[in-house]
Motif scaffolding. Structure first.
Motif, mmCIF file in Angstrom:
data_model
loop_
_atom_site.group_PDB
_atom_site.id
_atom_site.type_symbol
_atom_site.label_atom_id
_atom_site.label_comp_id
_atom_site.label_asym_id
_atom_site.label_seq_id
_atom_site.Cartn_x
_atom_site.Cartn_y
_atom_site.Cartn_z
ATOM 1 N N SER A 1 1.961 13.751 -1.615
ATOM 2 C CA SER A 1 1.992 12.696 -3.438
ATOM 3 C C SER A 1 0.672 11.559 -3.077
ATOM 4 N N SER B 1 4.539 13.565 -10.626
ATOM 5 C CA SER B 1 6.173 12.655 -10.067
ATOM 6 C C SER B 1 6.550 13.086 -8.819
ATOM 7 N N GLY B 2 7.203 12.555 -7.946
ATOM 8 C CA GLY B 2 7.967 12.873 -6.886
ATOM 9 C C GLY B 2 8.117 14.863 -6.672
ATOM 10 N N GLU B 3 8.896 14.276 -7.860
ATOM 11 C CA GLU B 3 9.738 16.279 -7.140
ATOM 12 C C GLU B 3 8.413 16.971 -7.687
ATOM 13 N N GLU C 1 2.050 5.341 -0.899
ATOM 14 C CA GLU C 1 3.058 5.672 -1.082
ATOM 15 C C GLU C 1 3.446 6.406 -1.871
ATOM 16 N N ALA D 1 4.954 9.185 -4.970
ATOM 17 C CA ALA D 1 5.998 8.788 -6.242
ATOM 18 C C ALA D 1 7.404 8.680 -5.929
ATOM 19 N N PRO D 2 8.433 8.248 -6.748
ATOM 20 C CA PRO D 2 10.136 8.326 -5.803
ATOM 21 C C PRO D 2 10.152 9.819 -6.275
ATOM 22 N N GLY D 3 11.205 10.360 -5.345
ATOM 23 C CA GLY D 3 12.487 11.566 -4.930
ATOM 24 C C GLY D 3 10.929 13.067 -4.739
ATOM 25 N N HIS E 1 14.048 3.517 1.870
ATOM 26 C CA HIS E 1 14.006 2.848 0.785
ATOM 27 C C HIS E 1 14.136 4.126 -0.283
ATOM 28 N N GLU E 2 13.900 5.186 -0.088
ATOM 29 C CA GLU E 2 14.572 6.057 -0.848
ATOM 30 C C GLU E 2 16.387 7.121 -0.012
ATOM 31 N N ARG F 1 4.523 -1.852 0.119
ATOM 32 C CA ARG F 1 6.137 -2.571 -0.097
ATOM 33 C C ARG F 1 6.211 -3.033 0.927
#
Length: 450
Positions: A195, A203-205, A240, A242-244, A280-281, A375
């Motif tokens: 990612s 997106s992360g997903e 970094e 993506a979230p997920g 963090h997640e 981060r």
């Protein structure tokens, strides 16, 4: 008298000071000696030869005092010569320097493993084994995963960096300078897309679905021993995900009996604002590989994880002559003590809150920074040609050279060589951080005006 003996030895005052050009005459003399004695394959970012260091400052052989925004590549997170580290090292050196834990063990090794069980993500039963370097830790994590699962395949990602041993070179993505000409490499290593939000726009997903689909089609989940990933990619560009993305991979590993290995060599020990970046997640890895910031500058590394995985390897299958050296263990205990006492995870978040707004404003102003990310105290600016996302490695190098000439140590990274990364000591004062950033801002504005 040698150049080093002639150099300043007293602790540096906490302020930048330039007495000569950088590198100065004494450093240049040492560089000539190096040319005759040190292998050409070993490179240095800035040939200013250091004679002492304190806190966030380096003093070179010419008496120049440099602001260190690199921490020896995320190693001296507690600052140079942190008092608790120095005190424990001094005491341990007086007691004994080595016995080899595999011959006659000692308490310090056990204490470090106890601390790792407490600090790493998850509340399950954990055990650890200690080594010397991050590459050793990653390689042994793969060994453990293969024994525990009875499988061979290992999945890694684009832009990954995991070390310089034969196996970890196979895990590492970038050829030059890390892999070129060193093959053949270890088999059963498979690379899939990761990612990279700035460049893939996913997106992360979405990114995770692509990676998982590639694994299923090209390898088969039931053949994979381990997925090895940096929660934030280091040498690859401080990418970094993506979230997920990480949680989706972690879930897939659990569902398919695959060992999820977090390479936290560069991200661990408060560097990103948490003790470990996986948190963090709320990702709980099966195995965590650590090194760098663990021991305040001394060589130490570890694999920590689920007790049943560590215990799958028969006695004698893990270890090394110097792994968990008593002095390095003492340094680690001093480093962890300092991180707790000074709440350095919070200090890392302070660095993030100071640096990111300034870098983002600089990107908007100059037009030569395509992305600002990271981060805690693991932050980066990716340089591109104006109006595009085309990497600009030449501009990156000019910015770095300007900073070095002004007495501020910054580092580069990235698959394309176009990322400036900032890894200041977590204990760096606000004044020194502000001054170092001002120099970087000047260097970027100078480059943008070319």
């Amino acid at each position: 008298m040698t150049v080093t003996e002639a150099g300043p030895q007293a602790p540096a005052p906490q302020q930048r000071r330039l007495r000569t050009e950088i590198p100065g005459p004494a450093s240049r003399e040492l560089q000539e000696r190096r040319g005759a004695a040190v292998a050409a394959g070993v490179s240095s970012v800035l040939p200013a030869y250091i004679t002492s260091a304190s806190g966030g400052l380096l003093t070179d052989a010419d008496g120049n005092v440099l602001i260190d925004l690199g921490s020896g590549i995320a190693v001296t997170s507690v600052g140079h010569s942190a008092p608790a580290v120095v005190d424990r090292v001094r005491k341990q050196a007086c007691w004994f320097t080595h016995t080899c834990f595999m011959v006659t063990p000692y308490e310090g090794y056990v204490e470090v493993c106890e601390a790792l069980a407490e600090l790493t993500p998850g509340d399950h039963a954990k055990k650890s084994v200690l080594f010397n370097s991050g590459a050793e830790a990653v390689e042994n994590a793969v060994k453990i995963a293969r024994v525990a699962t009875g499988r061979q395949a290992v999945v890694v990602f684009d832009h990954a960096y995991h070390g310089r041993t034969n196996l970890t070179m196979a895990l590492t993505a970038k050829s030059v300078p890390y892999k070129h000409g060193f093959g053949p490499f270890a088999p059963e290593v498979y690379r899939v897309p990761g990612s990279y939000p700035y460049r893939d726009g996913l997106s992360g997903e979405e990114a995770a679905r692509i990676a998982i689909d590639r694994i299923a089609k090209q390898i088969g989940g039931d053949q994979v021993a381990a997925v090895v990933i940096e929660p934030i990619q280091g040498e690859g560009g401080f990418i970094e995900p993506a979230p997920g993305f990480l949680p989706a991979l972690s879930r897939w590993c659990t569902e398919n009996g695959v060992v999820f290995v977090a390479d936290e060599v560069q991200t661990g020990f408060c560097r990103t604002g948490e003790w470990f970046a996986s948190s963090h997640e709320e990702v709980v890895p099966d195995l965590v590989a650590t090194a760098k910031g663990i021991a305040g500058g001394l060589p130490l590394a570890a694999v920590t994880g689920r007790a049943e995985l560590l215990d799958a390897v028969a006695p004698g299958g893990l270890g090394g002559t110097y792994g968990g050296n008593p002095i390095a263990c003492a340094a680690a205990l001093g480093s962890i003590e300092t991180m707790r006492a000074e709440n350095l995870a919070d200090s890392a978040r302070r660095v993030e809150h100071t640096v990111l707004p300034r870098l983002r404003a600089l990107a908007e102003e100059t037009g030569i920074i395509g992305d600002v990310r990271g981060r805690g105290a693991m932050l980066a600016a990716e340089f591109v040609k104006p109006g595009t996302n085309e990497p600009d490695a030449a501009a990156t190098q000019r910015v770095v050279k300007t900073c070095h000439a002004a007495g501020v140590v910054v580092l580069t990274c990235g698959t394309y060589g176009n990322v400036v990364r900032l890894l200041p000591p977590l204990s760096l004062s606000n004044d020194l951080l502000d001054e170092g950033l001002s120099v970087l801002e000047y260097a970027v504005r100078l480059e943008a005006s070319r």
